[in-house]
Every structure is written in C-alpha cells, then in structure tokens.
Design a protein around this motif. Sequence first.
Motif, short mmCIF file in Angstrom:
data_model
loop_
_atom_site.label_atom_id
_atom_site.label_comp_id
_atom_site.label_asym_id
_atom_site.label_seq_id
_atom_site.Cartn_x
_atom_site.Cartn_y
_atom_site.Cartn_z
N GLY A 1 -72.52 13.56 24.07
CA GLY A 1 -71.78 12.93 22.98
C GLY A 1 -72.01 13.61 21.64
O GLY A 1 -72.80 14.53 21.52
N ARG B 1 -71.18 12.70 14.53
CA ARG B 1 -69.96 12.00 14.14
C ARG B 1 -70.24 10.49 13.99
O ARG B 1 -69.73 9.84 13.08
N ARG C 1 -66.23 -0.80 20.55
CA ARG C 1 -65.86 0.42 21.29
C ARG C 1 -65.69 1.65 20.40
O ARG C 1 -65.83 2.78 20.85
N ASP C 2 -65.41 1.40 19.10
CA ASP C 2 -65.19 2.55 18.20
C ASP C 2 -66.40 3.48 18.13
O ASP C 2 -66.26 4.69 17.93
N ASP D 1 -68.48 4.20 20.57
CA ASP D 1 -68.42 5.08 21.75
C ASP D 1 -67.33 6.14 21.57
O ASP D 1 -67.52 7.30 21.94
N SER D 2 -66.19 5.74 20.98
CA SER D 2 -65.11 6.72 20.79
C SER D 2 -65.57 7.81 19.83
O SER D 2 -65.32 8.99 20.07
N ALA D 3 -66.24 7.40 18.74
CA ALA D 3 -66.68 8.39 17.76
C ALA D 3 -67.70 9.35 18.37
O ALA D 3 -67.64 10.56 18.14
N SER D 4 -68.63 8.81 19.16
CA SER D 4 -69.70 9.67 19.68
C SER D 4 -69.34 10.27 21.04
O SER D 4 -70.08 11.10 21.54
N GLN D 5 -68.22 9.83 21.61
CA GLN D 5 -67.82 10.26 22.96
C GLN D 5 -68.95 10.03 23.97
O GLN D 5 -69.25 10.89 24.81
N GLN E 1 -70.59 7.10 26.69
CA GLN E 1 -70.15 5.88 27.37
C GLN E 1 -71.34 4.94 27.59
O GLN E 1 -72.25 5.25 28.36
#
Length: 431
Positions: free
Chosen positions: A82, A86, A123-124, A126-130, A132
């Motif tokens: 990840g 970010r 969830r944002d 997880d999206s920012a850091s890619q 899971q």
Amino acid sequence: MTETRQESLPWLDDASRTDIRCAVEALYRVHGLMGALTDLDALLVRISEESRSVAGAEAASVILYDEQADELYFEVALGDTGDQDRLKREIRLKMGQGIAGSAAASRSTLNIADAGGDPRFFRDADSASQFQTRNLLAVPMIERGHLIGVLEVLNKVGADTFSPLDVHVMEMFSGIAAAAVANARLIEREIKTERLAAIGQAIAGMTHHIKNIITGLNSSTELIDMSLDRGNREVMDRTWPVLKRSVRRISNFVQDLLSLSKPRRPMRHECNLAGLVGEARDSVRDLFNTKHIEMSVDLSGVDGRVWLEADGIYRCLLNLLNNAADALPAAGGRVWVRAWSTPPDTLEIEVADDGPGVPAEVRESIWDPFFSTKGARGTGLGLATTAKVIQEHEGTINLARSGSGACFHIVLPGAIRPACSAEESLGESKQ
Ligand SMILES: Nc1ncnc2c1ncn2[C@@H]1O[C@H](COP(=O)(O)OP(=O)(O)OP(=O)(O)O)[C@@H](O)[C@H]1O
Ligand SMILES: [Mg+2]
C-alpha cells in the motif's frame, strides 16, 4: 530463569508462554526507548514497529489528535504493502469517523474481527493507501485524561482477529506513546517560552545599550554645534574625541552582532602579527592613557609572519584589551600581550592584566552572548564574539588565570606557516 517462568504460569501452553515473553520483552524495549530517544518522530516510528511485530500485524499506525480542528491525522503509517505516504498526506478523520475516530470518541479499545462488515469502517483510508483491511485493533492514547491519538494495528497474520493478549499489550504501548507525545509537546512549549524570554532580554539589553550611545552622540553633536556657533575651539577639542568614541562603540557593537549572527569561514591570509597587535594598541591608546594603563608587548616568541584572518583576530585583541581596561581600577594598572609559537605550526597569544580577575561565580557565564557585569556599559558580546572568531579559526580560548588578574590564552593551530606565495601577499596588500 525460564524454569521459574514456566512454573509461575503452569496453565499456559508453550505457544502462549512464548507470546507473553515476546510481549514483555517488547514492552521492556519500548519503555527503554522513552528515555533514550529524544526525537519524538523516531520514537513513534519505533513504537509502531514494535506494535506491528509483537501483535503480528501486517500494518500499524499512530494517529494523532489535532485538538484545534477536532480531527485525527496519520502521524506514522507502517506497512509492507500500500501507499502509506498518501494515507498520511490525504486522510483526516472527524471524531467518531471510522474505527479510529470511534475509538477516540468513545475512548475505548475497539477490536474489530470483520472490518468490511462493520458500518463504522471508513473505506476512504483503504482507498488512499491501497491497503485492504480485514481486521483491526484501535486503542485510544490517553494521557492524564487528555486524548492524544489512537494506536492501530491491522490484519493479524495467521489468525482472523487480534487476541486478548494483543489488546493488553497495545493498551500498554498506547499509554507509553501518549506519555511520550505529551512529554515532547511540553518540552517544545518550554523551549519556545525560554527562547522568547531570551530574545526579549537580548533585545532589551541591545536597545538600552544603543540608546546610551545615541544619548552620548546627541549631546556631543549639540556641543559641537554650539561651539561652531560661538567659535569656541576649546569645547570643540574636548567634545570631538567623545563623539569619535561613541561612533567607535556603536560600530564595534554592530560588528560584534554581525560576527555572532552567522556561521562563517575565516578569510585567512599572511599578515604581520606585530602590525596587528600595533593596530589594536593604537585603537586603545587614548583609553589606556586616560586610565593610566601601562601596556607591554612581547612577540619575540614568534618568528616571522602568521596565517590568519587579520580583521577577526584584531577584533579579538581589541575586545580583550577593552575588557582589561574596564577591569582595571581608576588608579591604573598593567596589561601584557605575549605571543609565541609552538611546533609544528601553532600560534599562542596571551592577553593578561593585573586587575581583580574574573570572580569564580561568573567564570562559566562570561562566554555567553549578552552576559555582562557592566550594566548599561556592556553588551556582553565581546567574549562571545572573540570565542566565535577563534573557533572559526579552529582554535581555542580559555581563561587561564583568574585571581590575581585575568589572563586569556588563545591557541591557533595552523597559524604559523612558511613564507607565503606571491598570490597570498597580493591578497594582503589588497586588504
Ligand atoms: N579582564 C577581565 N577581568 C575581569 N572580568 C572580565 C575581564 N574580561 C571579561 N570579564 C568579565 O566577563 C564579562 C563578559 O565580557 P564581554 O567582553 O563578553 O562583555 P562586556 O565587556 O561586559 O560587554 P561588551 O559587549 O561591551 O564587551 C564582563 O562583563 C566581565 O564581567
Ligand atoms: Mg567586553
């Protein structure tokens, strides 16, 4: 040792005993870090690393509380996968937002086995850091009732959720991290207050000093005006040296401030030590005459020329001679300047007087900028500037004797050189 531990925890299996031993050792290490690391960022990174390793997690974060914005932000984010940078850059959580925000708002530990199925999960992040997140443990960091942040570990390796032992260890780590952050902030505040107080004191001292010199300048110019109007040459002759002295004082003061204010490398060139000492002597001649001070100079121990920044060393000599003059009583006294060389290339200079010496209780402080025992007459920049110039020459200066007079001893390695090249001589003549 191992046997005693096994006997004291007979109900545990070997794996649990190993887990506990690892946890205790990690706690011991983290606690030790508190005293050893003065850098808060480094300490928080180490706490995150230890958290990740002892809890067996894929990732760990320290999320701090921004009291003014009432928000949380990622201070440290560690993970092998990840984009943790970010996460640090982009994500801020409101109180109550996400699992970390909920742990902060409720000030209680949240151990979430199924992150995706929990409605509070944000969830944002997880999206920012890619990254899971499957499961996570969020522990609030509290210090004396104040929320400092949240310590988080994510994705237990080899299990579906974090164990009760993980919860206990993380709660202890979070207590240590909270204390470290609170301590560091307190120290930062104290340093800031002290720095502001020191700046205030320095400015007050400087203003006072400049005001005194300007008062002297003003009265001298008024007297000169008057003597010009009335054609009174005698008043003029008496006032002119006073005015010159005031101008010299203010220019010395500004020079000292300038030399102290920035780091610099001395511009060395070959010069004549006798000429340098002679110049300093000329500058204090009037003052020494008025105060009946006898000055002797012995440079016989130096053979030839020296390799120095002449302006800088001249200012050092001037400061030391002025100090000697200030220290001597109205009845007068004696001042010595002695110089000699020591192999292979060191120049040593002594400036001594037979005044009262430097009292023991101020010996430590005399090198501090703005330390002066002379009230409005001194700025306390003389010795600080002198020491800085000498250090820039990679030399040392010490108070060698104090009691029956003061003796300042300067050591300048590399100041004695064989005859200089034509280019260097040219440099000197340009000065
Ligand atoms: N030769 C000396 N004999 C006794 N005390 C001295 C001597 N030289 C320095 N001191 C002490 O050290 C202090 C600091 O000296 P320093 O030259 O830094 O400042 P100052 O002389 O007070 O002010 P200025 O900035 O005008 O030089 C002096 O105020 C004095 O108390
Ligand atoms: Mg001085």
